[in-house]
Motif scaffolding. Sequence first.
Motif, short mmCIF file in Angstrom:
data_model
loop_
_atom_site.label_atom_id
_atom_site.label_comp_id
_atom_site.label_asym_id
_atom_site.label_seq_id
_atom_site.Cartn_x
_atom_site.Cartn_y
_atom_site.Cartn_z
N ARG B 259 -44.73 61.96 80.66
CA ARG B 259 -43.79 61.24 79.79
C ARG B 259 -42.71 62.18 79.26
O ARG B 259 -41.53 61.84 79.25
N ALA B 260 -43.14 63.34 78.83
CA ALA B 260 -42.18 64.31 78.28
C ALA B 260 -41.18 64.75 79.35
O ALA B 260 -39.97 64.86 79.07
N ILE B 261 -41.67 64.97 80.56
CA ILE B 261 -40.77 65.39 81.65
C ILE B 261 -39.78 64.27 81.96
O ILE B 261 -38.57 64.51 82.09
N LEU B 262 -40.29 63.03 82.04
CA LEU B 262 -39.43 61.88 82.36
C LEU B 262 -38.34 61.70 81.32
O LEU B 262 -37.17 61.49 81.66
N ALA B 263 -38.73 61.75 80.04
CA ALA B 263 -37.77 61.51 78.96
C ALA B 263 -36.63 62.51 79.04
O ALA B 263 -35.45 62.16 78.92
N PHE B 264 -36.97 63.75 79.31
CA PHE B 264 -35.96 64.80 79.40
C PHE B 264 -35.09 64.64 80.65
O PHE B 264 -33.86 64.76 80.61
N ALA B 265 -35.75 64.33 81.76
CA ALA B 265 -35.03 64.24 83.03
C ALA B 265 -34.08 63.06 83.04
O ALA B 265 -32.99 63.12 83.62
N ASP B 266 -34.48 61.96 82.40
CA ASP B 266 -33.67 60.75 82.40
C ASP B 266 -32.54 60.80 81.38
O ASP B 266 -31.61 60.01 81.44
N ASP B 267 -32.67 61.71 80.42
CA ASP B 267 -31.73 61.74 79.31
C ASP B 267 -30.37 62.25 79.78
O ASP B 267 -30.19 63.45 80.04
N GLY B 268 -29.41 61.35 79.89
CA GLY B 268 -28.09 61.72 80.40
C GLY B 268 -27.29 62.57 79.43
O GLY B 268 -26.33 63.24 79.82
N SER B 269 -27.68 62.60 78.17
CA SER B 269 -26.89 63.35 77.19
C SER B 269 -27.16 64.84 77.27
O SER B 269 -26.45 65.63 76.68
N GLN B 270 -28.24 65.22 78.01
CA GLN B 270 -28.60 66.64 78.05
C GLN B 270 -27.54 67.44 78.80
O GLN B 270 -27.11 67.04 79.84
#
Lengths: 439, 270
Positions: B259-270
């Motif tokens: 979940r943590a990896i997905l949230a970060f990977a999907d986050d376009g604002s990063q």
Amino acid sequence: MRGSRREPTPAETDEPQLASFTALLEDSAEDLYEHAPCGYLSTLMDGEIAKVNGTLLGWLGYTRDQVVGRMRFSDLLTVGGRLYHETHFAPLLRMQGKLDGVALELRTADGERLPVLVTSLVKTDSEGRPLLIRTTLFDARDRRAYERELLRARKEAEEARRKAEREREHLQEVLAILQSSLLPPSLPAIPGLEARAYYRTASPDDLGGDFYDLFPAGDDRWGFFLGDVCGKGPEAAAVTSLTRYTLRAAVLGDPDPVAALTTLNTALLERYEGAEPRFCTVVTGMFTRTGEASYSVDLASGGHPYPMLLGADGRAGYLDTQGGPLVGVLPDPGFTATTTTLEPGDTFLLYTDGLTEAPMGRGVRYGEERLLEFAERLAPATPGEVIDSVAGLLDGFGERLDDDTALLAVGVPGGTARRLTAIPDKFRESGPFPGKAPI
Amino acid sequence: MDVRSRNNVRVTGQTGGPVMMLAHGFGCDQNLWRLVVPTLAEHFQVVLFDYVGSGRSDLSAWSAERYGSLDGYARDVLEICEELDLRDVIFVGHSVSAMVGVLAAAAEPERFAKLVLLVPSPCYIDDPETGYRGGFSAADIDELLDSLDANYLGWSAAMAPVIMGHPERPELGEELTNAFCATDPDIAAVFARTTFLSDTRKDLAAIGLPTLILECREDVIAPREVGAFVHAAIPASTLITLDATGHCPQLSAPEITARAILAFADDGSQ
């Protein structure tokens, strides 16, 4: 024993003992856990120790209160063991649900190391979810000492093997150099003659006893010999050396091959008088140019296999040298001279018994008959073709070859199918092979 | 030998989707990702591989020289990227592989989009001069290396059945127990030395990619102060402490890790 008295059955006899044994077991479930001859440990999935038996506590030198709920399994390990636990043990246990016989080291309360063999099993609930890890630990001090001993022995054996290999390589180099000193480095170029030689040692770990030479003897004459000293190794090499130089000097001093063999016979008898006799078989002789493209061959044999002639007309046969006695055995050997001629297309082949005695398996040797058939198929052939073919034949024997082989082929180039009218009776189309002469 | 079979590369998940590369650490092979792959494969094209010397890689391609430095492992990563023509890779590196990813991204930044450092440590040894605490002393690591060298039989016993490419002992092929973490002892010793004696602290500051650092609540190999150090050293980094223990959260807590990896990977604002 009276007939009226019934013998007790074995079960009745054992009853009191069984009862006391059962009593012994009854209060022992907890006792067995606590004082089992191995360590018991139950940990939560995160490694926290939930239960431990007295045996393990005793090994570790901790009290139960110091361990249960306060330490994780990896806290009991050495640092190396902890890293191994985190990088191998824990992931494998997660993936496989169990792990058998892993070697780890415990660190006891007073800092000592205790080698153990660890087996772990994940206990799951009815839906397969992991609940806890059950672990047994066996004292592996003796085993580890034994393994270290094995490891040390293995390293020593490895080192010894490497040393032996180096020494063997060195020995092979020395032998190869020594061997080459017993053979001519190359054959001389002879006008109107083509000559090829081949030498094969049965093993690079030993000196061969076969030898040959071909050398100028002045006035269109070329001396030659090919032979086989009995035995192998350094002693045989010493005989080979003596034989070579004696023969060469003798042939240069007197063109008669019988005189050369007699001189060699005397030299060997003198040299090994009173010692273990050393002898050899050899064919020696002289090629003498008799025309633009013809040579006569005068030769004598001392107990050596018959030379082979491959004619330009496609026939092949043995040259009957009368065999002759072994050289270095009899004080008065009585060698016999033989003569033949070489015309264009004829090839004269000398070989040692490494070829004819080559093992074919099941105790069968290659033999003179097969060699004759081989030569008949081959003829006519140049010396180069003969050597290449016979070398190929020897390669085909492969690992079975157990003796050295020397080959020397000399022929007059040119000429096509021609009948060897000059030496008709030296060819045997069929019939028995001439027997070896008695020594 | 081509890179795909050399590194036992496996590609799964969404064909044409964003690429996520999962890199295993010291000790085991790509199987360590097996519990998070199903979740990640729903969203990404997932690239799995074994470093040369590990798992089912081609052991004949291994050399002590190349794999005696983390750069050798980074070359494996870059060669796989080149072979598969990968761009904008979200690189997830476990343990020592986190630092391999850092080195690979520094060498060819155009290949990578984001970095996920799972329980990373840029240096396992305490450095009293700078006050850095890696969790281990030099003597501890020496002890590990000694025990790796000396424990030849122990290691073999633990991984015995394994060793890949044993044509003379076909029965070993059947026995897959422990195979995920089985390595030739000599190769394992080199990997261990390379891992635990590496110091990549100075490489962290140069990371320009969005970076997620995942650490565990309790981890003896990568303690929390190391996570804090890495977070402080990488400019564009986020640190998340997973409610997990041990050094392999992708196995012990796969859901929250994925979940943590997905949230970060999907986050376009990063």
